[in-house]
Write a protein that holds these residues in place. Structure first.
Motif, PDB file in Angstrom:
ATOM      1  N   VAL A   1       0.872  -1.154   0.202  1.00  0.00           N
ATOM      2  CA  VAL A   1      -0.031   0.072   0.080  1.00  0.00           C
ATOM      3  C   VAL A   1       1.000   1.342  -0.086  1.00  0.00           C
ATOM      4  O   VAL A   1       0.420   2.119  -0.488  1.00  0.00           O
ATOM      5  CB  VAL A   1      -1.071  -0.017   1.126  1.00  0.00           C
ATOM      6  CG1 VAL A   1      -0.341   0.303   2.654  1.00  0.00           C
ATOM      7  CG2 VAL A   1      -2.045   1.077   1.088  1.00  0.00           C
ATOM      8  N   TYR A   2       1.984   1.124   0.623  1.00  0.00           N
ATOM      9  CA  TYR A   2       3.001   2.143   0.689  1.00  0.00           C
ATOM     10  C   TYR A   2       3.414   2.608  -0.703  1.00  0.00           C
ATOM     11  O   TYR A   2       3.590   3.793  -1.025  1.00  0.00           O
ATOM     12  CB  TYR A   2       4.304   1.851   1.375  1.00  0.00           C
ATOM     13  CG  TYR A   2       5.154   2.857   1.585  1.00  0.00           C
ATOM     14  CD1 TYR A   2       5.571   4.086   1.819  1.00  0.00           C
ATOM     15  CD2 TYR A   2       6.523   2.309   0.998  1.00  0.00           C
ATOM     16  CE1 TYR A   2       6.380   5.035   2.097  1.00  0.00           C
ATOM     17  CE2 TYR A   2       7.727   3.359   1.153  1.00  0.00           C
ATOM     18  CZ  TYR A   2       7.336   4.738   1.455  1.00  0.00           C
ATOM     19  OH  TYR A   2       8.714   5.439   1.829  1.00  0.00           O
TER      20      TYR A   2
ATOM     21  N   TYR B   1       0.792   4.319  -2.723  1.00  0.00           N
ATOM     22  CA  TYR B   1       0.695   5.761  -2.389  1.00  0.00           C
ATOM     23  C   TYR B   1       1.927   6.581  -3.057  1.00  0.00           C
ATOM     24  O   TYR B   1       1.746   7.715  -3.274  1.00  0.00           O
ATOM     25  CB  TYR B   1       0.501   6.108  -1.076  1.00  0.00           C
ATOM     26  CG  TYR B   1      -0.834   5.830  -0.561  1.00  0.00           C
ATOM     27  CD1 TYR B   1      -1.772   7.415  -0.732  1.00  0.00           C
ATOM     28  CD2 TYR B   1      -1.845   4.954  -0.045  1.00  0.00           C
ATOM     29  CE1 TYR B   1      -2.930   7.193  -0.412  1.00  0.00           C
ATOM     30  CE2 TYR B   1      -3.106   5.090   0.190  1.00  0.00           C
ATOM     31  CZ  TYR B   1      -3.585   6.263   0.082  1.00  0.00           C
ATOM     32  OH  TYR B   1      -5.020   6.381   0.109  1.00  0.00           O
TER      33      TYR B   1
ATOM     34  N   PRO C   1      -0.591   8.919  -5.437  1.00  0.00           N
ATOM     35  CA  PRO C   1      -1.505   9.078  -4.138  1.00  0.00           C
ATOM     36  C   PRO C   1      -2.695   9.399  -4.688  1.00  0.00           C
ATOM     37  O   PRO C   1      -3.782   9.061  -3.988  1.00  0.00           O
ATOM     38  CB  PRO C   1      -0.643  10.567  -3.545  1.00  0.00           C
ATOM     39  CG  PRO C   1       0.214  10.980  -4.491  1.00  0.00           C
ATOM     40  CD  PRO C   1       0.506   9.793  -5.523  1.00  0.00           C
TER      41      PRO C   1
ATOM     42  N   ALA D   1      -4.309   6.136  -5.351  1.00  0.00           N
ATOM     43  CA  ALA D   1      -4.580   5.389  -4.119  1.00  0.00           C
ATOM     44  C   ALA D   1      -5.773   5.930  -3.456  1.00  0.00           C
ATOM     45  O   ALA D   1      -6.570   5.093  -2.871  1.00  0.00           O
ATOM     46  CB  ALA D   1      -3.431   5.363  -3.524  1.00  0.00           C
ATOM     47  N   ASP D   2      -5.993   7.244  -3.401  1.00  0.00           N
ATOM     48  CA  ASP D   2      -7.024   7.806  -2.412  1.00  0.00           C
ATOM     49  C   ASP D   2      -8.312   7.435  -3.165  1.00  0.00           C
ATOM     50  O   ASP D   2      -9.283   7.261  -2.576  1.00  0.00           O
ATOM     51  CB  ASP D   2      -6.949   9.413  -2.549  1.00  0.00           C
ATOM     52  CG  ASP D   2      -6.050   9.896  -1.427  1.00  0.00           C
ATOM     53  OD1 ASP D   2      -5.534   9.112  -0.570  1.00  0.00           O
ATOM     54  OD2 ASP D   2      -5.602  11.134  -1.297  1.00  0.00           O
TER      55      ASP D   2
ATOM     56  N   TYR E   1      -9.019   3.879  -2.267  1.00  0.00           N
ATOM     57  CA  TYR E   1      -9.123   3.493  -0.801  1.00  0.00           C
ATOM     58  C   TYR E   1     -10.075   4.360   0.121  1.00  0.00           C
ATOM     59  O   TYR E   1     -10.740   3.820   0.956  1.00  0.00           O
ATOM     60  CB  TYR E   1      -7.760   3.227  -0.133  1.00  0.00           C
ATOM     61  CG  TYR E   1      -7.183   2.287  -0.721  1.00  0.00           C
ATOM     62  CD1 TYR E   1      -7.509   0.959  -0.642  1.00  0.00           C
ATOM     63  CD2 TYR E   1      -5.699   2.453  -1.115  1.00  0.00           C
ATOM     64  CE1 TYR E   1      -6.713  -0.167  -1.252  1.00  0.00           C
ATOM     65  CE2 TYR E   1      -4.977   1.290  -1.904  1.00  0.00           C
ATOM     66  CZ  TYR E   1      -5.579   0.199  -1.685  1.00  0.00           C
ATOM     67  OH  TYR E   1      -4.722  -0.930  -2.197  1.00  0.00           O
TER      68      TYR E   1
ATOM     69  N   ILE F   1      -9.109   2.876   6.818  1.00  0.00           N
ATOM     70  CA  ILE F   1      -8.040   3.718   6.468  1.00  0.00           C
ATOM     71  C   ILE F   1      -8.702   5.164   6.632  1.00  0.00           C
ATOM     72  O   ILE F   1      -9.696   5.561   6.211  1.00  0.00           O
ATOM     73  CB  ILE F   1      -7.339   3.704   5.137  1.00  0.00           C
ATOM     74  CG1 ILE F   1      -6.430   4.576   4.704  1.00  0.00           C
ATOM     75  CG2 ILE F   1      -8.667   3.555   3.977  1.00  0.00           C
ATOM     76  CD1 ILE F   1      -5.569   4.398   3.500  1.00  0.00           C
TER      77      ILE F   1
ATOM     78  N   SER G   1      -6.346   8.094   6.344  1.00  0.00           N
ATOM     79  CA  SER G   1      -5.403   9.040   5.444  1.00  0.00           C
ATOM     80  C   SER G   1      -4.465   8.103   4.952  1.00  0.00           C
ATOM     81  O   SER G   1      -3.833   7.201   5.653  1.00  0.00           O
ATOM     82  CB  SER G   1      -4.810   9.962   6.496  1.00  0.00           C
ATOM     83  OG  SER G   1      -3.824  10.554   6.054  1.00  0.00           O
ATOM     84  N   GLY G   2      -4.015   8.253   3.848  1.00  0.00           N
ATOM     85  CA  GLY G   2      -2.955   7.769   3.221  1.00  0.00           C
ATOM     86  C   GLY G   2      -1.666   8.536   3.212  1.00  0.00           C
ATOM     87  O   GLY G   2      -1.596   9.220   4.417  1.00  0.00           O
TER      88      GLY G   2
ATOM     89  N   TYR H   1       1.265  11.057   2.077  1.00  0.00           N
ATOM     90  CA  TYR H   1       1.413  12.151   1.105  1.00  0.00           C
ATOM     91  C   TYR H   1       2.720  12.873   1.701  1.00  0.00           C
ATOM     92  O   TYR H   1       2.931  12.973   2.751  1.00  0.00           O
ATOM     93  CB  TYR H   1       0.140  13.202   1.256  1.00  0.00           C
ATOM     94  CG  TYR H   1      -0.848  12.355   1.287  1.00  0.00           C
ATOM     95  CD1 TYR H   1      -1.742  11.931   0.000  1.00  0.00           C
ATOM     96  CD2 TYR H   1      -1.619  12.616   2.334  1.00  0.00           C
ATOM     97  CE1 TYR H   1      -2.740  11.061   0.234  1.00  0.00           C
ATOM     98  CE2 TYR H   1      -2.943  11.802   2.601  1.00  0.00           C
ATOM     99  CZ  TYR H   1      -3.648  11.244   1.462  1.00  0.00           C
ATOM    100  OH  TYR H   1      -4.597  10.603   1.640  1.00  0.00           O
TER     101      TYR H   1
ATOM    102  N   PHE I   1       0.562   6.661   7.442  1.00  0.00           N
ATOM    103  CA  PHE I   1      -0.946   6.107   7.300  1.00  0.00           C
ATOM    104  C   PHE I   1      -1.619   6.378   8.216  1.00  0.00           C
ATOM    105  O   PHE I   1      -1.234   6.026   9.755  1.00  0.00           O
ATOM    106  CB  PHE I   1      -0.700   4.776   7.104  1.00  0.00           C
ATOM    107  CG  PHE I   1      -0.292   4.571   5.515  1.00  0.00           C
ATOM    108  CD1 PHE I   1      -1.288   4.540   4.544  1.00  0.00           C
ATOM    109  CD2 PHE I   1       0.628   3.993   5.203  1.00  0.00           C
ATOM    110  CE1 PHE I   1      -0.985   4.381   3.160  1.00  0.00           C
ATOM    111  CE2 PHE I   1       1.290   3.551   3.876  1.00  0.00           C
ATOM    112  CZ  PHE I   1       0.196   3.818   2.821  1.00  0.00           C
TER     113      PHE I   1
END
Lengths: 155, 196
Positions: free
Chosen positions: A49-50, A53, A57, A60-61, A64, A131, A133-134, A136, A147
């Motif tokens: 997942v890292y 992002y 990003p 990914a947002d 997710y 989740i 927040s991813g 950034y 995260f």
């Protein structure tokens, strides 16, 4: 219009009003989603997942995060780093990686978790949570953030 | 002779390089040493109208303070705000309100403008004036506010309250329930604890 028809109309009106009030009360007092009792949307490693992002990003947002806030329920595997308590007295578990410099902060649903006491740094664990927040590049902090997950438990 | 000249040039370049490096890195290293960070935070939104009070709490923000430059910054994951009622939480996140999917973090970046009045090495309560920028929902506005810094042993606490006029961040309800139930101005309370 006969008396019976008027009575029936009034009854129907009252039933509709009661139904309307009941629907309003149900909708406005719906409980929060039970994350631990809900189906897992994604099973993934912290490194995977890292990587998503880091490479894109926004994509990914899009994948997710949900517009309503009911975002993806994920099971994320990584290594146990540490725990601490937030200002609300809740336990925060830090998940890390053996290969990447990334952290996932998850707030546990329970104030007491016996399993945590048996964990040592570097243990492989999987957490389930939602989740929030991813990661950034954070202009405010001038570094990559962490995260952030809520409603978590150890699987 | 040619060999000597080349050696001399290399030595000079090496020395200049060291000098440049030390000039560039010294202030940063010094500044980094003075920077403290935390994730031990509490941010509260409070809206009050004659119809209802609405409160949301967030314990997931990150913050930094640089004690030598006065730089202050907070980053807030917006989907971490918890409401008592799930329907309110859904409305809060949706596009016409905070649009948290497209703007997952809010940020406050500023500077303590009266830094000389704060002694980070001495226990006490200090009033700090912070000026900078507040970004919510992708909209950035100027920000100036007073906050309280309390130093007690190895703990540094920050407490602040400020008002956010929703319209300034592109959030305006002309009709419907939100226009009557959500205040035009939201009171934001910020608390953070740092290891000093």
């Amino acid at each position: 219009m006969s008396i019976i028809t008027i009575r029936n109309t009034v009854k129907l009106g009252l039933v509709l009003i009661v139904l309307g009030i009941a629907t309003f009360l149900i909708v406005t007092n719906l409980p929060h989603r039970n994350v631990q009792g809900s189906k897992t949307d994604t099973q993934i490693t912290l490194e995977q997942v890292y990587s998503e992002y880091k490479s894109d990003p926004n994509a990914a947002d899009e994948k997710y995060l949900d517009e309503s806030g009911d975002s993806n329920i994920m099971e994320v595997s990584g290594v146990f780093v540490s725990t601490n308590k937030n200002l609300n007295g809740q336990i925060i578990l830090i998940l890390g990686s053996k290969t990447e410099s990334v952290k996932l902060r998850c707030t546990l649903i329970s104030d007491f978790n016996e399993e945590i006491n048996n964990l040592i740094q570097g243990d492989n664990i999987t957490i389930k949570g939602v989740i929030r927040s991813g990661i950034y590049y954070d202009e405010a902090l001038q570094r990559y953030g962490d995260f952030v997950f809520n409603d978590c438990d150890i699987k | 002779m040619k060999f000597l000249s080349i050696t001399l040039i290399i030595v000079i370049q090496f020395l200049v390089g060291i000098n440049d490096h030390s000039l560039n890195s010294q202030p940063n290293n010094s500044a980094n040493l003075e920077e403290i960070s935390t994730t031990n935070t509490h941010i509260k939104f409070f809206s009050t109208t004659p119809i209802e009070d609405i409160e949301a709490n967030n314990y997931d923000a990150s913050g930094i303070i640089n004690k030598s430059t006065g730089r202050v910054a907070f980053s807030v994951p917006m989907q971490s705000f918890q409401f008592e009622k799930s329907l309110m939480q859904r409305h809060f996140n949706q596009g016409r309100f905070l649009d948290t999917k497209n703007h997952p973090t809010a940020q406050l970046i500023g500077e303590i403008t009266n830094l000389e009045e704060i002694d980070f090495e001495k226990d006490g309560t200090y009033t700090a004036k912070v000026s900078g920028k507040l970004t919510i929902r992708g909209v950035t506005n100027d920000f100036t506010n007073w906050g309280k810094i309390t130093i007690s042993g190895n703990t540094l606490s920050v407490d602040s309250e400020f008002n956010v006029l929703l319209e300034e961040f592109g959030i305006a309800f002309k009709r419907g329930k939100p226009s009557t139930n959500v205040a035009k101005t939201i009171l934001v309370t910020l608390k953070a604890e740092f290891d000093n």
